[in-house]
Write a protein that holds these residues in place. Sequence first.
Motif, PDB file in Angstrom:
ATOM      1  N   ASP A  96       0.812  -1.151  -0.045  1.00  0.00           N
ATOM      2  CA  ASP A  96      -0.011  -0.032  -0.035  1.00  0.00           C
ATOM      3  C   ASP A  96       0.969   1.175  -0.038  1.00  0.00           C
ATOM      4  N   GLY A  97       1.397   1.770  -1.044  1.00  0.00           N
ATOM      5  CA  GLY A  97       2.241   2.756  -1.432  1.00  0.00           C
ATOM      6  C   GLY A  97       3.649   2.403  -1.612  1.00  0.00           C
ATOM      7  N   PRO A  98       4.529   3.231  -1.915  1.00  0.00           N
ATOM      8  CA  PRO A  98       5.922   2.926  -2.221  1.00  0.00           C
ATOM      9  C   PRO A  98       6.686   2.434  -1.187  1.00  0.00           C
ATOM     10  N   VAL A  99       7.884   1.825  -1.344  1.00  0.00           N
ATOM     11  CA  VAL A  99       8.929   1.630  -0.292  1.00  0.00           C
ATOM     12  C   VAL A  99       9.618   2.737   0.136  1.00  0.00           C
ATOM     13  N   GLU A 100       9.498   3.077   1.142  1.00  0.00           N
ATOM     14  CA  GLU A 100      10.134   4.315   1.858  1.00  0.00           C
ATOM     15  C   GLU A 100      11.610   4.015   2.204  1.00  0.00           C
ATOM     16  N   ARG A 167      -0.023  -4.824   2.286  1.00  0.00           N
ATOM     17  CA  ARG A 167      -1.414  -5.222   2.459  1.00  0.00           C
ATOM     18  C   ARG A 167      -1.698  -6.706   2.797  1.00  0.00           C
ATOM     19  N   LEU A 168      -2.759  -6.874   3.883  1.00  0.00           N
ATOM     20  CA  LEU A 168      -2.971  -8.056   4.297  1.00  0.00           C
ATOM     21  C   LEU A 168      -3.907  -8.756   3.407  1.00  0.00           C
ATOM     22  N   GLN A 180      -6.817   0.225   9.742  1.00  0.00           N
ATOM     23  CA  GLN A 180      -7.777   0.845   9.339  1.00  0.00           C
ATOM     24  C   GLN A 180      -7.875   0.712   7.624  1.00  0.00           C
ATOM     25  N   ASN A 181      -6.735   0.354   6.919  1.00  0.00           N
ATOM     26  CA  ASN A 181      -6.589   0.541   5.530  1.00  0.00           C
ATOM     27  C   ASN A 181      -6.162  -0.985   5.040  1.00  0.00           C
ATOM     28  N   GLY A 182      -6.399  -1.768   6.001  1.00  0.00           N
ATOM     29  CA  GLY A 182      -6.251  -3.309   5.245  1.00  0.00           C
ATOM     30  C   GLY A 182      -4.630  -3.599   5.100  1.00  0.00           C
ATOM     31  N   SER A 183      -3.774  -3.004   6.062  1.00  0.00           N
ATOM     32  CA  SER A 183      -2.429  -3.193   5.733  1.00  0.00           C
ATOM     33  C   SER A 183      -1.674  -3.057   7.225  1.00  0.00           C
TER      34      SER A 183
END
Length: 213
Positions: A96-100, A167-168, A180-183
């Motif tokens: 969920d989003g890029p690798v930081e 992401r789960l 809250q966002n499934g991750s």
Amino acid sequence: MHMPDIKRFCREFVDRWSRDRNGAAIVEFALAFPIVIGLTMGIVEMGHIAFANATLEGSVREASRRGVTGFAPDSSSREDYVRGRVIELMEKFSLDGPVEISTQTYDSFGDIGEPEPFVDDNANGSYDVGECFSDINQNGQWDSDMGMAGLGGAGAIVVYTADVNLRLLTPAFAWFTGSQNGSVRLSASTAVRNEPFSLVQQNNAAGAPTICS
């Protein structure tokens, strides 16, 4: 029907009903099925998270091995070459989003996570605006962590950190964990010393200006 007959009929009905096992398996299955499914999903999800976390830790170590040499291919910068290894290994997961990815350089292992030195004029144990400090990372402000962004020069200590939102696999497990966002947030870091790949040794403290504003 007389009263004794009614009592006898009720007794026989209860005895017959208590011995009747028809449909018991379905009831037991209906009760056990949600528990079994929940445990199975939990085991699969925890395995998924553990595998992703191990991969993230391995990718950070792989990136640090690239960084310590100071090498960069002609087609890429040193930063992109190092960061690319983490991204390459983590792209197999649904994120969920890029690798930081961040890197902080220090002069010694003992400096990791330490604040920039300052003159504690009012002796309250914390930095206050206006007190003089050594701008170790040379960003013009006092920082609670003296690390300087970048991959550092020869002999520098570099802390590599990578964070991802994994992401789960199952929404139900996300609800159970309170996501809250499934991750779920995963983080990994490692500290290494750069090889002496040049004759110039980095020394942040030596060139740090003193600021009193």
